[in-house]
Scaffold this motif. Structure first.
Motif, mmCIF file in Angstrom:
data_model
loop_
_atom_site.group_PDB
_atom_site.id
_atom_site.type_symbol
_atom_site.label_atom_id
_atom_site.label_comp_id
_atom_site.label_asym_id
_atom_site.label_seq_id
_atom_site.Cartn_x
_atom_site.Cartn_y
_atom_site.Cartn_z
ATOM 1 N N GLU A 1 6.846 2.820 -7.458
ATOM 2 C CA GLU A 1 5.021 3.911 -8.456
ATOM 3 C C GLU A 1 3.932 3.600 -7.616
ATOM 4 O O GLU A 1 3.624 4.481 -7.260
ATOM 5 C CB GLU A 1 5.441 2.679 -9.649
ATOM 6 N N TRP A 2 3.782 2.334 -6.399
ATOM 7 C CA TRP A 2 3.266 1.948 -5.491
ATOM 8 C C TRP A 2 3.087 2.577 -3.926
ATOM 9 O O TRP A 2 2.215 3.630 -4.596
ATOM 10 C CB TRP A 2 2.794 0.054 -5.473
ATOM 11 N N ASN A 3 4.462 2.821 -4.001
ATOM 12 C CA ASN A 3 4.664 4.200 -3.216
ATOM 13 C C ASN A 3 4.391 5.265 -3.142
ATOM 14 O O ASN A 3 3.881 6.069 -1.976
ATOM 15 C CB ASN A 3 5.905 3.889 -2.288
ATOM 16 N N GLU A 4 4.811 5.650 -4.520
ATOM 17 C CA GLU A 4 4.177 7.176 -4.850
ATOM 18 C C GLU A 4 3.156 7.695 -4.672
ATOM 19 O O GLU A 4 2.607 8.417 -5.250
ATOM 20 C CB GLU A 4 5.319 7.179 -5.841
ATOM 21 N N SER A 5 2.274 6.547 -5.289
ATOM 22 C CA SER A 5 0.804 6.724 -5.513
ATOM 23 C C SER A 5 0.490 6.528 -3.910
ATOM 24 O O SER A 5 -1.584 6.405 -3.827
ATOM 25 C CB SER A 5 0.041 6.027 -6.913
ATOM 26 N N ALA A 6 0.326 5.908 -3.114
ATOM 27 C CA ALA A 6 0.130 5.181 -1.677
ATOM 28 C C ALA A 6 -0.784 6.566 -1.333
ATOM 29 O O ALA A 6 -0.224 7.484 -0.611
ATOM 30 C CB ALA A 6 1.164 5.511 -1.083
ATOM 31 N N SER A 7 -1.582 6.942 -1.043
ATOM 32 C CA SER A 7 -2.704 7.700 -0.518
ATOM 33 C C SER A 7 -3.436 7.817 0.554
ATOM 34 O O SER A 7 -3.869 8.730 1.397
ATOM 35 C CB SER A 7 -4.116 7.489 -0.473
ATOM 36 N N SER A 8 -3.181 7.007 1.757
ATOM 37 C CA SER A 8 -2.475 7.296 3.384
ATOM 38 C C SER A 8 -1.443 7.639 4.025
ATOM 39 O O SER A 8 -1.029 6.759 4.664
ATOM 40 C CB SER A 8 -3.091 6.142 3.984
ATOM 41 N N ARG B 1 2.197 0.684 8.028
ATOM 42 C CA ARG B 1 3.196 1.289 7.513
ATOM 43 C C ARG B 1 4.748 0.542 7.421
ATOM 44 O O ARG B 1 5.578 1.889 7.054
ATOM 45 C CB ARG B 1 3.047 2.244 7.605
ATOM 46 N N SER B 2 4.723 -0.191 7.689
ATOM 47 C CA SER B 2 6.657 -0.312 8.267
ATOM 48 C C SER B 2 6.375 -2.234 7.369
ATOM 49 O O SER B 2 5.654 -3.053 7.836
ATOM 50 C CB SER B 2 7.319 -0.872 8.960
ATOM 51 N N VAL B 3 6.247 -2.720 6.640
ATOM 52 C CA VAL B 3 6.792 -3.580 6.142
ATOM 53 C C VAL B 3 7.626 -4.924 4.987
ATOM 54 O O VAL B 3 9.439 -4.306 4.973
ATOM 55 C CB VAL B 3 6.015 -4.886 4.880
ATOM 56 N N PHE B 4 8.616 -5.866 6.904
ATOM 57 C CA PHE B 4 9.887 -6.664 6.096
ATOM 58 C C PHE B 4 9.230 -6.904 5.196
ATOM 59 O O PHE B 4 8.905 -8.094 4.384
ATOM 60 C CB PHE B 4 10.159 -7.649 7.056
ATOM 61 N N LEU B 5 10.291 -6.866 3.250
ATOM 62 C CA LEU B 5 10.053 -8.037 2.293
ATOM 63 C C LEU B 5 11.108 -8.619 2.655
ATOM 64 O O LEU B 5 12.308 -8.957 2.433
ATOM 65 C CB LEU B 5 11.040 -7.335 1.301
ATOM 66 N N ALA B 6 11.026 -10.588 3.618
ATOM 67 C CA ALA B 6 10.959 -11.698 3.537
ATOM 68 C C ALA B 6 11.616 -12.176 1.744
ATOM 69 O O ALA B 6 11.138 -13.053 1.311
ATOM 70 C CB ALA B 6 9.881 -12.567 3.972
ATOM 71 N N GLY C 1 4.878 -5.729 9.216
ATOM 72 C CA GLY C 1 3.859 -6.523 8.235
ATOM 73 C C GLY C 1 4.793 -7.049 7.686
ATOM 74 O O GLY C 1 6.024 -7.066 7.431
ATOM 75 N N SER C 2 4.467 -8.337 6.193
ATOM 76 C CA SER C 2 6.132 -9.288 6.369
ATOM 77 C C SER C 2 5.513 -9.519 5.210
ATOM 78 O O SER C 2 4.045 -9.750 4.995
ATOM 79 C CB SER C 2 6.393 -10.324 6.844
ATOM 80 N N ILE C 3 6.134 -9.437 3.314
ATOM 81 C CA ILE C 3 5.878 -10.168 2.334
ATOM 82 C C ILE C 3 7.084 -10.815 1.782
ATOM 83 O O ILE C 3 8.038 -10.409 1.921
ATOM 84 C CB ILE C 3 5.242 -9.098 1.147
ATOM 85 N N GLN C 4 6.530 -11.945 1.909
ATOM 86 C CA GLN C 4 7.849 -13.216 1.188
ATOM 87 C C GLN C 4 8.130 -12.965 -0.298
ATOM 88 O O GLN C 4 6.832 -13.228 -0.978
ATOM 89 C CB GLN C 4 7.346 -14.605 1.223
ATOM 90 N N THR C 5 8.402 -12.363 -1.063
ATOM 91 C CA THR C 5 9.192 -11.738 -2.195
ATOM 92 C C THR C 5 9.964 -12.687 -2.990
ATOM 93 O O THR C 5 10.169 -12.881 -4.270
ATOM 94 C CB THR C 5 9.920 -10.626 -2.529
ATOM 95 N N GLY C 6 10.738 -14.277 -2.449
ATOM 96 C CA GLY C 6 11.564 -14.928 -2.943
ATOM 97 C C GLY C 6 12.265 -15.671 -1.686
ATOM 98 O O GLY C 6 12.125 -15.415 -0.613
ATOM 99 N N ARG C 7 12.485 -16.963 -2.464
ATOM 100 C CA ARG C 7 13.096 -17.830 -1.765
ATOM 101 C C ARG C 7 14.597 -18.694 -2.453
ATOM 102 O O ARG C 7 14.420 -18.338 -3.251
ATOM 103 C CB ARG C 7 12.274 -19.070 -1.294
ATOM 104 N N GLY C 8 15.517 -18.869 -0.966
ATOM 105 C CA GLY C 8 16.464 -19.256 -2.131
ATOM 106 C C GLY C 8 17.530 -18.089 -2.241
ATOM 107 O O GLY C 8 17.400 -16.230 -1.588
ATOM 108 N N GLN D 1 -0.587 -7.225 -4.584
ATOM 109 C CA GLN D 1 -1.465 -7.449 -4.219
ATOM 110 C C GLN D 1 -1.726 -7.186 -2.708
ATOM 111 O O GLN D 1 -2.475 -7.684 -1.599
ATOM 112 C CB GLN D 1 -1.692 -8.768 -4.991
ATOM 113 N N GLU D 2 -0.223 -8.406 -2.141
ATOM 114 C CA GLU D 2 -0.478 -8.348 -0.845
ATOM 115 C C GLU D 2 0.394 -7.238 0.015
ATOM 116 O O GLU D 2 0.005 -7.326 1.076
ATOM 117 C CB GLU D 2 1.113 -9.631 -0.697
ATOM 118 N N LEU D 3 0.898 -6.517 -0.838
ATOM 119 C CA LEU D 3 1.814 -5.053 0.353
ATOM 120 C C LEU D 3 0.172 -3.959 0.353
ATOM 121 O O LEU D 3 -0.624 -3.562 1.601
ATOM 122 C CB LEU D 3 2.056 -4.646 -1.096
ATOM 123 N N GLU D 4 -0.750 -4.514 -0.305
ATOM 124 C CA GLU D 4 -2.638 -3.972 -0.329
ATOM 125 C C GLU D 4 -3.299 -4.156 0.687
ATOM 126 O O GLU D 4 -4.003 -3.672 1.806
ATOM 127 C CB GLU D 4 -3.103 -3.823 -1.656
#
Length: 314
Positions: free
Chosen positions: A239-246, A214-219, A168-175, A203-206
């Motif tokens: 913190e999110w990953n440490e509480s991931a349920s699956s 279960r593999s995500v590129f942070l763009a 998967g992919s999530i854009q976290t920043g530009r520039g 939110q996008e990660l959820e």
């Protein structure tokens, strides 16, 4: 109801991230990385637009598609296929929109092959563009400025073939604040980094997590360039990953080599789940690094910097 067919063309040549890797292994076609361009454009379209997405790594574009507008994005590595598709749809009487990095960097080479050319970032001009498409009174070119990423809508992953994408992919920043003279990124998204708020990234990660990724590129053109922001985002991801349920998510991203001189930051990268980083080493030649305006690689011994990444499991 206006209709829009969005295409992410296949690459012009074999590449490590292309569908040909899966074909060579005798597997069904798949995308190495889910595409953010077409899913983000789809999200910007008003609710009265009928939108369909085509990921050519999975299946070829439908040339008999009768959508009102055909939107084609792409990088320079997709140039030939972009032109091939544009010419064929034009021949069939469809109205063609061309955009993406290549359209922003080399507009003159694409302008003769489309009805509408999109340059720059779509978000600031999206409302005007779709209003004009709806009325039929549209311009031949639209130029978008730097967008506020906090206002970018959630990508339309419900329209994407997620079952045929490995990552998967999530854009976290530009520039990127650096000015390496061989890099095209700063030519079309600029040197002023803009960041998506950590809560928005989660939110996008959820969404991706619920879809099975279960593999995500942070763009991000340089995830760790802005130290304070990087710590905030990485802490939130950890913190999110440490509480991931699956099961945990493994992240990958782009980082410059100078991060190797910040062990605490690399430790936080590892805690967040960052398992892969694309790092621009470029050359061990000091004179070449200076000539290409890449002083950030001169801050430490490059071998030792790489070793620090590996020591943290990145």
């Amino acid at each position: 109801m206006p209709s829009l067919y969005l295409i992410n063309p296949h690459s012009d040549y074999p590449a490590y991230y292309g569908a040909e890797v899966f074909r060579d292994l005798g597997l069904a076609p798949a995308a190495f990385m889910a595409d953010l361009a077409v899913t983000t454009v789809a999200a910007l379209a008003p609710v009265d637009f009928q939108v369909e997405i085509c990921e050519e790594s999975v299946a070829p574009a439908r040339l008999d598609c009768e959508a009102d507008f055909i939107g084609i994005t792409g990088k320079v590595s997709q140039r030939n296929r972009m032109l091939e598709l544009a010419r064929e749809y034009k021949r069939r009487g469809r109205r063609v929109i061309l955009g993406g990095p290549y359209a922003s960097l080399s507009p003159e080479s694409l302008r003769p092959h489309c009805d509408i050319l999109l340059r720059g970032e779509l978000e600031p001009v999206a409302e005007r563009l779709f209003r004009d498409l709806r009325s039929g009174d549209y311009q031949s070119e639209y130029q978008g400025s730097a967008a506020d990423l906090a206002d970018t809508p959630l990508p339309r992953w419900d329209l994407y073939p997620n079952d045929r994408a490995l990552q998967g992919s999530i854009q976290t920043g530009r520039g990127c604040p650096f000015r390496c003279d061989f890099c095209d990124t700063i030519q079309y998204v600029g040197r002023h980094q803009r960041h998506k708020p950590p809560q928005r990234v989660l939110q996008e990660l959820e969404v991706l997590y619920r879809l099975g990724y279960r593999s995500v590129f942070l763009a991000d053109d340089n995830l760790t360039a802005h130290k304070t922001r990087a710590r905030q985002l990485l802490t939130a991801l950890a913190e999110w990953n440490e509480s991931a349920s699956s099961g945990r998510v493994h992240f990958s991203t782009q980082i410059s080599l100078d991060a190797g001189g910040r062990p605490a930051l690399l430790e936080l990268c590892a805690r967040a789940g960052l398992s892969e980083a694309f790092v621009g080493i470029e050359t061990p030649n000091i004179d070449s690094l200076r000539a290409s305006h890449k002083p950030q690689n001169l801050l430490d011994d490059p071998v030792r910097s790489v070793e620090r990444f590996v020591e943290q499991g990145v």
